[in-house]
Design a protein around this motif. Structure first.
Motif, PDB file in Angstrom:
ATOM      1  N   TYR A  63       0.880  -1.187   0.000  1.00 57.52           N
ATOM      2  CA  TYR A  63       0.000   0.000   0.000  1.00 57.52           C
ATOM      3  C   TYR A  63       0.903   1.217   0.000  1.00 57.52           C
ATOM      4  O   TYR A  63       1.917   1.244   0.684  1.00 57.52           O
ATOM      5  CB  TYR A  63      -0.960  -0.033   1.200  1.00 57.52           C
ATOM      6  CG  TYR A  63      -2.008  -1.092   0.976  1.00 57.52           C
ATOM      7  CD1 TYR A  63      -3.156  -0.809   0.254  1.00 57.52           C
ATOM      8  CD2 TYR A  63      -1.796  -2.397   1.409  1.00 57.52           C
ATOM      9  CE1 TYR A  63      -4.094  -1.799  -0.022  1.00 57.52           C
ATOM     10  CE2 TYR A  63      -2.722  -3.395   1.133  1.00 57.52           C
ATOM     11  CZ  TYR A  63      -3.867  -3.090   0.418  1.00 57.52           C
ATOM     12  OH  TYR A  63      -4.770  -4.066   0.127  1.00 57.52           O
ATOM     13  N   VAL A  64       0.523   2.206  -0.806  1.00 56.63           N
ATOM     14  CA  VAL A  64       1.432   3.318  -1.070  1.00 56.63           C
ATOM     15  C   VAL A  64       0.923   4.620  -0.451  1.00 56.63           C
ATOM     16  O   VAL A  64      -0.254   4.754  -0.127  1.00 56.63           O
ATOM     17  CB  VAL A  64       1.603   3.514  -2.597  1.00 56.63           C
ATOM     18  CG1 VAL A  64       2.409   2.380  -3.198  1.00 56.63           C
ATOM     19  CG2 VAL A  64       0.254   3.630  -3.286  1.00 56.63           C
ATOM     20  N   THR A  65       1.832   5.573  -0.301  1.00 54.45           N
ATOM     21  CA  THR A  65       1.441   6.885   0.212  1.00 54.45           C
ATOM     22  C   THR A  65       0.920   7.775  -0.910  1.00 54.45           C
ATOM     23  O   THR A  65       0.179   8.721  -0.662  1.00 54.45           O
ATOM     24  CB  THR A  65       2.632   7.581   0.894  1.00 54.45           C
ATOM     25  OG1 THR A  65       3.751   7.524   0.008  1.00 54.45           O
ATOM     26  CG2 THR A  65       3.002   6.888   2.197  1.00 54.45           C
ATOM     27  N   ARG A  66       1.307   7.472  -2.150  1.00 51.06           N
ATOM     28  CA  ARG A  66       0.794   8.202  -3.312  1.00 51.06           C
ATOM     29  C   ARG A  66       0.692   7.237  -4.488  1.00 51.06           C
ATOM     30  O   ARG A  66       1.525   6.365  -4.646  1.00 51.06           O
ATOM     31  CB  ARG A  66       1.716   9.359  -3.708  1.00 51.06           C
ATOM     32  CG  ARG A  66       1.762  10.490  -2.701  1.00 51.06           C
ATOM     33  CD  ARG A  66       2.603  11.642  -3.235  1.00 51.06           C
ATOM     34  NE  ARG A  66       2.006  12.235  -4.437  1.00 51.06           N
ATOM     35  CZ  ARG A  66       0.976  13.076  -4.430  1.00 51.06           C
ATOM     36  NH1 ARG A  66       0.434  13.430  -3.294  1.00 51.06           N
ATOM     37  NH2 ARG A  66       0.500  13.573  -5.552  1.00 51.06           N
ATOM     38  N   ASP A  67      -0.362   7.411  -5.303  1.00 51.11           N
ATOM     39  CA  ASP A  67      -0.532   6.591  -6.506  1.00 51.11           C
ATOM     40  C   ASP A  67      -0.994   7.529  -7.620  1.00 51.11           C
ATOM     41  O   ASP A  67      -2.196   7.652  -7.895  1.00 51.11           O
ATOM     42  CB  ASP A  67      -1.576   5.486  -6.240  1.00 51.11           C
ATOM     43  CG  ASP A  67      -1.833   4.629  -7.471  1.00 51.11           C
ATOM     44  OD1 ASP A  67      -1.034   4.684  -8.430  1.00 51.11           O
ATOM     45  OD2 ASP A  67      -2.845   3.896  -7.470  1.00 51.11           O
ATOM     46  N   ASN A  74      -8.914  10.245  -4.252  1.00 50.26           N
ATOM     47  CA  ASN A  74      -8.501   9.828  -2.905  1.00 50.26           C
ATOM     48  C   ASN A  74      -7.377   8.799  -2.983  1.00 50.26           C
ATOM     49  O   ASN A  74      -6.391   8.877  -2.242  1.00 50.26           O
ATOM     50  CB  ASN A  74      -9.689   9.235  -2.132  1.00 50.26           C
ATOM     51  CG  ASN A  74     -10.684  10.306  -1.754  1.00 50.26           C
ATOM     52  OD1 ASN A  74     -10.298  11.421  -1.430  1.00 50.26           O
ATOM     53  ND2 ASN A  74     -11.954   9.976  -1.824  1.00 50.26           N
ATOM     54  N   GLU A  76      -5.295   8.518  -5.294  1.00 53.32           N
ATOM     55  CA  GLU A  76      -4.067   9.215  -5.722  1.00 53.32           C
ATOM     56  C   GLU A  76      -3.233   9.643  -4.518  1.00 53.32           C
ATOM     57  O   GLU A  76      -2.022   9.688  -4.563  1.00 53.32           O
ATOM     58  CB  GLU A  76      -4.433  10.464  -6.539  1.00 53.32           C
ATOM     59  CG  GLU A  76      -4.587  10.206  -8.001  1.00 53.32           C
ATOM     60  CD  GLU A  76      -4.750  11.495  -8.795  1.00 53.32           C
ATOM     61  OE1 GLU A  76      -4.553  12.586  -8.224  1.00 53.32           O
ATOM     62  OE2 GLU A  76      -5.077  11.380  -9.984  1.00 53.32           O
ATOM     63  N   GLU A  77      -3.920   9.969  -3.429  1.00 49.64           N
ATOM     64  CA  GLU A  77      -3.238  10.392  -2.199  1.00 49.64           C
ATOM     65  C   GLU A  77      -2.949   9.205  -1.288  1.00 49.64           C
ATOM     66  O   GLU A  77      -2.516   9.386  -0.152  1.00 49.64           O
ATOM     67  CB  GLU A  77      -4.132  11.384  -1.419  1.00 49.64           C
ATOM     68  CG  GLU A  77      -4.475  12.654  -2.183  1.00 49.64           C
ATOM     69  CD  GLU A  77      -3.242  13.519  -2.387  1.00 49.64           C
ATOM     70  OE1 GLU A  77      -2.409  13.569  -1.470  1.00 49.64           O
ATOM     71  OE2 GLU A  77      -3.120  14.112  -3.466  1.00 49.64           O
ATOM     72  N   GLY A  78      -3.255   7.999  -1.757  1.00 49.59           N
ATOM     73  CA  GLY A  78      -3.037   6.800  -0.937  1.00 49.59           C
ATOM     74  C   GLY A  78      -4.136   6.584   0.080  1.00 49.59           C
ATOM     75  O   GLY A  78      -3.998   5.776   0.993  1.00 49.59           O
ATOM     76  N   SER A  79      -5.278   7.329  -0.051  1.00 49.81           N
ATOM     77  CA  SER A  79      -6.400   7.150   0.894  1.00 49.81           C
ATOM     78  C   SER A  79      -7.393   6.160   0.311  1.00 49.81           C
ATOM     79  O   SER A  79      -7.870   6.348  -0.812  1.00 49.81           O
ATOM     80  CB  SER A  79      -7.127   8.476   1.132  1.00 49.81           C
ATOM     81  OG  SER A  79      -6.277   9.380   1.764  1.00 49.81           O
TER      82      SER A  79
END
Ligand SMILES: NC(=O)c1ccc[n+]([C@@H]2O[C@H](COP(=O)([O-])OP(=O)(O)OC[C@H]3O[C@@H](n4cnc5c(N)ncnc54)[C@H](O)[C@@H]3O)[C@@H](O)[C@H]2O)c1
Length: 161
Positions: A63-67, A74, A76-79
């Protein structure tokens, strides 16, 4: 899972498991009508739904902090839209992060060398010659459940397709 049917949280006849592993991560896709559509939270939500109260969920999936390429802002922000209340209500234990590969390295290597595990079979690895690499990459891109090992010098000549 053949022969099982998951129903809504707490419903009758619910199938539950003691522990589960998310080996997919944020690149998860939907099922059925949503096949192929980005659904980064679907595996975590499913596991929280299927793992019994007091059970454990291992999350080696990334799981990433940004995508930046994500379809939804959302994500895109890793949420992600995770039903965390479900995991809380069931007192799940979560374990995640980088796998301690070196800790298992020697035992795995010895298991492979002494043919206690058949690693190529376990991960569905298929040796292919260099000429077959473009097709291998195309198949991999389509998401086939195989891993390709390029054998450029024919060292595994008898094993390549
Ligand atoms: N924590 C670590 O140290 C560590 C180490 C290695 C890999 N990883 C991560 O583990 C994940 C898996 O790696 P991999 O090399 O096996 O990737 P992979 O692409 O080979 O496998 C992922 C599989 O998940 C399947 N999948 C997609 N959506 C699904 C869904 N909704 N339900 C069930 N299955 C679904 C895909 O079809 C694919 O077969 C990746 O996120 C990778 O970055 C983490």
């Amino acid at each position: 899972m053949p022969g099982t049917k998951a129903v809504a949280y707490g419903g009758p006849g619910k199938v539950e498991i003691d522990c589960s592993v998310d080996a997919v991560g944020f690149e998860a896709r939907g099922h059925g009508a949503e096949a192929g559509v980005e659904r980064p939270a679907t595996v975590l939500n499913t596991l929280m739904d299927l793992t019994r109260a007091g059970g454990a969920i291992g999350i080696p999936g990334l799981y990433v902090t940004r995508d930046p390429g994500a379809a939804d802002p959302n994500a895109e922000e890793g949420s992600l839209s995770i039903r965390f209340g479900l995991g809380w209500a069931r007192s799940h234990a979560f374990f995640t992060g980088q796998c301690p590969v070196m800790r298992y390295n020697r035992q795995l290597m010895m298991a492979i060398l002494y043919v206690r595990v058949q690693i190529a079979k376990a991960v569905n690895a298929t040796p292919i010659p260099l000429d077959a690499a473009p097709q291998g990459y195309r198949d991999f891109n389509k998401g086939v459940a195989r891993k390709f090992v390029l054998v450029p010098h024919g060292l595994l000549a008898s094993r390549t397709t």
